[in-house]
Write a protein that holds these residues in place. Structure first.
Motif, PDB file in Angstrom:
ATOM      1  N   VAL A 107       0.790  -1.156  -0.115  1.00 29.93           N
ATOM      2  CA  VAL A 107       0.007  -0.002   0.051  1.00 29.93           C
ATOM      3  C   VAL A 107       0.664   1.225  -0.081  1.00 29.93           C
ATOM      4  CG1 VAL A 107      -1.527   1.228   1.380  1.00 29.93           C
ATOM      5  CG2 VAL A 107      -2.043  -1.204   1.231  1.00 29.93           C
ATOM      6  N   GLY A 108       2.003   1.225   0.606  1.00 27.02           N
ATOM      7  CA  GLY A 108       2.893   2.185   0.717  1.00 27.02           C
ATOM      8  C   GLY A 108       3.783   2.229  -0.305  1.00 27.02           C
ATOM      9  N   GLU A 109       4.316   1.211  -0.815  1.00 25.66           N
ATOM     10  CA  GLU A 109       5.243   1.265  -1.899  1.00 25.66           C
ATOM     11  C   GLU A 109       4.680   1.388  -3.273  1.00 25.66           C
ATOM     12  OE1 GLU A 109       7.585  -2.305  -1.518  1.00 25.66           O
ATOM     13  OE2 GLU A 109       8.659  -1.714   0.277  1.00 25.66           O
ATOM     14  N   ASP A 110       3.857   0.539  -3.310  1.00 22.73           N
ATOM     15  CA  ASP A 110       2.930   0.790  -4.718  1.00 22.73           C
ATOM     16  C   ASP A 110       3.717   0.869  -6.060  1.00 22.73           C
ATOM     17  OD1 ASP A 110       0.674   0.998  -6.061  1.00 22.73           O
ATOM     18  OD2 ASP A 110       0.342   3.008  -5.734  1.00 22.73           O
ATOM     19  N   ARG A 111       4.275  -0.262  -6.177  1.00 24.31           N
ATOM     20  CA  ARG A 111       5.496  -0.392  -7.153  1.00 24.31           C
ATOM     21  C   ARG A 111       5.021   0.015  -8.484  1.00 24.31           C
ATOM     22  NH1 ARG A 111       6.868  -6.518  -5.608  1.00 24.31           N
ATOM     23  NH2 ARG A 111       4.564  -7.153  -5.849  1.00 24.31           N
ATOM     24  N   ILE A 112       4.099  -0.494  -8.980  1.00 23.29           N
ATOM     25  CA  ILE A 112       3.653   0.122 -10.320  1.00 23.29           C
ATOM     26  C   ILE A 112       2.553   0.995 -10.404  1.00 23.29           C
ATOM     27  CG2 ILE A 112       4.301  -1.857 -11.677  1.00 23.29           C
ATOM     28  CD1 ILE A 112       1.742  -2.985 -11.724  1.00 23.29           C
ATOM     29  N   GLY A 113       1.990   1.733  -9.266  1.00 20.76           N
ATOM     30  CA  GLY A 113       1.112   2.519  -9.306  1.00 20.76           C
ATOM     31  C   GLY A 113      -0.461   1.870  -9.060  1.00 20.76           C
ATOM     32  N   ALA A 114      -0.714   0.599  -8.674  1.00 19.99           N
ATOM     33  CA  ALA A 114      -1.851   0.065  -8.966  1.00 19.99           C
ATOM     34  C   ALA A 114      -2.931   0.663  -7.827  1.00 19.99           C
ATOM     35  CB  ALA A 114      -1.829  -1.376  -8.626  1.00 19.99           C
ATOM     36  N   MET A 115      -2.212   0.922  -6.604  1.00 18.15           N
ATOM     37  CA  MET A 115      -2.980   1.389  -5.368  1.00 18.15           C
ATOM     38  C   MET A 115      -3.275   2.695  -5.704  1.00 18.15           C
ATOM     39  SD  MET A 115      -4.272   0.399  -2.513  1.00 18.15           S
ATOM     40  CE  MET A 115      -5.572   1.201  -1.587  1.00 18.15           C
ATOM     41  N   ALA A 116      -2.559   3.556  -6.192  1.00 17.52           N
ATOM     42  CA  ALA A 116      -2.898   4.909  -6.610  1.00 17.52           C
ATOM     43  C   ALA A 116      -3.961   4.982  -7.547  1.00 17.52           C
ATOM     44  CB  ALA A 116      -1.620   5.577  -7.119  1.00 17.52           C
ATOM     45  N   ARG A 117      -4.024   4.019  -8.344  1.00 15.88           N
ATOM     46  CA  ARG A 117      -5.100   3.787  -9.513  1.00 15.88           C
ATOM     47  C   ARG A 117      -6.319   3.589  -8.709  1.00 15.88           C
ATOM     48  NH1 ARG A 117      -5.149   2.971 -14.994  1.00 15.88           N
ATOM     49  NH2 ARG A 117      -7.246   3.246 -15.803  1.00 15.88           N
ATOM     50  N   VAL A 118      -6.217   2.732  -7.798  1.00 14.13           N
ATOM     51  CA  VAL A 118      -7.586   2.098  -7.111  1.00 14.13           C
ATOM     52  C   VAL A 118      -8.335   3.563  -6.493  1.00 14.13           C
ATOM     53  CG1 VAL A 118      -8.318   0.784  -5.062  1.00 14.13           C
ATOM     54  CG2 VAL A 118      -7.058  -0.008  -6.686  1.00 14.13           C
ATOM     55  N   VAL A 119      -7.427   4.498  -5.631  1.00 16.39           N
ATOM     56  CA  VAL A 119      -7.731   5.495  -4.843  1.00 16.39           C
ATOM     57  C   VAL A 119      -8.299   6.446  -5.914  1.00 16.39           C
ATOM     58  CG1 VAL A 119      -6.771   7.310  -3.598  1.00 16.39           C
ATOM     59  CG2 VAL A 119      -6.018   5.175  -3.238  1.00 16.39           C
ATOM     60  N   ALA A 120      -7.709   6.835  -7.065  1.00 15.33           N
ATOM     61  CA  ALA A 120      -8.178   8.006  -8.065  1.00 15.33           C
ATOM     62  C   ALA A 120      -9.312   7.419  -8.728  1.00 15.33           C
ATOM     63  CB  ALA A 120      -7.085   7.867  -9.049  1.00 15.33           C
ATOM     64  N   ASP A 121      -9.575   6.007  -8.889  1.00 10.37           N
ATOM     65  CA  ASP A 121     -10.870   5.772  -9.557  1.00 10.37           C
ATOM     66  C   ASP A 121     -12.081   5.430  -8.648  1.00 10.37           C
ATOM     67  OD1 ASP A 121      -9.471   5.646 -11.861  1.00 10.37           O
ATOM     68  OD2 ASP A 121      -9.370   3.570 -11.968  1.00 10.37           O
ATOM     69  N   HIS A 122     -11.579   5.199  -7.332  1.00  7.74           N
ATOM     70  CA  HIS A 122     -12.668   4.791  -6.510  1.00  7.74           C
ATOM     71  C   HIS A 122     -12.838   5.379  -5.211  1.00  7.74           C
ATOM     72  CE1 HIS A 122     -13.869   1.131  -9.451  1.00  7.74           C
ATOM     73  NE2 HIS A 122     -12.184   1.176  -9.201  1.00  7.74           N
ATOM     74  N   TYR A 123     -11.659   5.976  -4.447  1.00  8.77           N
ATOM     75  CA  TYR A 123     -11.939   6.534  -3.244  1.00  8.77           C
ATOM     76  C   TYR A 123     -11.529   7.960  -3.111  1.00  8.77           C
ATOM     77  CZ  TYR A 123     -10.890   1.617  -1.651  1.00  8.77           C
ATOM     78  OH  TYR A 123     -11.102   0.316  -1.527  1.00  8.77           O
ATOM     79  N   SER A 124     -11.893   8.661  -4.360  1.00  6.32           N
ATOM     80  CA  SER A 124     -11.899  10.249  -4.309  1.00  6.32           C
ATOM     81  C   SER A 124     -12.993  10.859  -3.876  1.00  6.32           C
ATOM     82  CB  SER A 124     -11.582  10.551  -5.969  1.00  6.32           C
ATOM     83  OG  SER A 124     -12.755  10.314  -6.801  1.00  6.32           O
TER      84      SER A 124
END
Length: 402
Positions: A385-402
């Motif tokens: 969740v912290g390292e997010d090596r390819i940005g998958a978690m950031a994509r989840v946040v942007a798409d669903h948790y904004s």
């Protein structure tokens, strides 16, 4: 959990690329996320998987790392942290039943000089996060040498409780005194801290190890007479653990929930018509003697968070087939369904091609929004969740948790 703290296995199935993008179309026009959906992450401590980063840090360093993980959860717009507080028959709080965990100081039984669980509960709540205390009921050690345990360890005081298997030590689930003891040890934390939930993962009877036998002959001879076979007796042992633990939690802390995160496949359809359309090599009902479907249908737990750790289109265990199966299991019950997500696979070159796509996990959440039974997701695990090596978690946040 595949990796160090959960069991991974190879299904050997090819990715169906066409299905990998199916989630986008399936959920078109679906409702927005529900306000109270769970957005969680597991914070694993076994073998220092996520935290502490290594054994032997000072109390101040341990605390700083813990708070950093909580801050990461807030930054990723999560609302729950599932903290592993009893990884191997030990404790991350001052327990009268079991020794301090060696993941803290490097020495089992050594006082770390602070109260990690108490701090985690207080600081999580301060940040608006739920704190779910994650316990492993039966695993004693990731080795088979009892002499490496502290002399006062219950496993050394009661060697008849212990079964070596697959290079590890386990408490024997078939002994009533063991079942009572592990409940007492876990409930000590429930009594002392305002935790939001008690959480079990996928380990009950251990995952099968080729060529080895879990030696519970004596316990079966003493307690298994009323059952048609050993497998039925073993399932009843785990059923009793789940049912009794749930009841006792409600007596001690009525507001606390009880959740379990099982391996994602209960049974394959080829084994049981009620099973999922999968060909998984592990089935919890048969291999771990964990009848997860019954626990939900009987209402013995408050939530279930199956580890649906495969991509959309994975032939042997397709996310897009397992999620509807679990939605059907909880339908008509009061049990909430949260989906365990394999964030740790994102960007891992050893994983199928789908996991190299930063959008794969986001597609999971898009697909899940078409099922009102799905009330949230939990990501394994905090490090990723912290390292997010390819940005998958950031994509989840942007798409669903904004």
């Amino acid at each position: 959990m595949g990796r160090i703290s959960r069991r991974a296995f190879t299904l050997g199935a090819a990715l169906t690329l066409a299905a990998a993008t199916a989630g986008d179309a399936v959920a078109a026009g679906s409702a927005p996320p529900r306000r109270h959906d769970l957005r969680g992450m597991w914070l694993a401590t076994v073998a220092n998987r996520d935290w502490p980063s290594r054994a032997g840090l000072t109390a101040a360093e341990q605390r700083a790392e813990l708070l950093a993980h909580l801050d990461t959860a807030v930054r990723r717009r999560l609302n729950a942290v599932v903290l592993q507080v009893r990884p191997t028959a030990d404790a991350l709080w001052p327990s009268p039943y079991e020794p301090w965990s060696q993941v803290l100081t490097g020495t089992q039984g050594a006082d770390p000089g602070w109260d990690p669980l108490g701090t985690a509960v207080r600081e999580a709540h301060r940040r608006g996060l739920e704190l779910h205390a994650w316990f492993n009921p039966y695993r004693i050690a990731n080795h088979t040498d009892p002499s490496r345990l502290v002399p006062t360890h219950p496993a050394r005081l009661h060697p008849d409780w212990v079964v070596p298997y697959g290079g590890k030590l386990y408490y024997n689930p078939g002994l009533p005194e063991v079942r009572r003891f592990v409940q007492d040890a876990m409930l000590d934390a429930v009594k002392k801290y305002a935790i939001d939930a008690v959480h079990f993962d996928d380990y009950f009877y251990p995952y099968p190890v080729a060529g080895q036998t879990f030696d519970d002959d004596a316990a079966y001879a003493a307690h298994g007479g009323a059952f048609p076979d050993r497998a039925a007796w073993r399932r009843d042992n785990i059923d009793r653990l789940v049912r009794e633990t749930g009841r006792r939690i409600k007596k001690v802390r009525p507001a606390a929930r009880f959740g379990i995160s099982p391996f994602g496949v209960w049974r394959n359809k080829a084994t049981d018509p009620k099973g999922s359309d999968t060909t998984a090599g592990v089935q919890t009902y048969d291999d771990l003697h964990a009848d997860t479907r019954t626990w939900v249908r009987e209402g013995w737990i408050d939530y279930v968070a199956p580890q649906v750790y495969w991509n959309i289109g994975f032939a042997a265990a397709d996310y897009a087939k397992l999620l509807p199966w679990w939605a059907d299991v909880v339908r008509g019950t009061d049990v909430r369904l949260y989906i365990g997500e394999a964030l740790y696979k994102a960007g891992d070159p050893a994983q199928p091609a789908a996991w190299q796509d930063p959008a794969e996990l986001s597609r999971h959440l898009t697909y899940a929004r078409g099922f009102p039974e799905v009330r949230g997701h939990v990501f394994f695990s905090a490090k990723e969740v912290g390292e997010d090596r390819i940005g998958a978690m950031a994509r989840v946040v942007a798409d669903h948790y904004s």
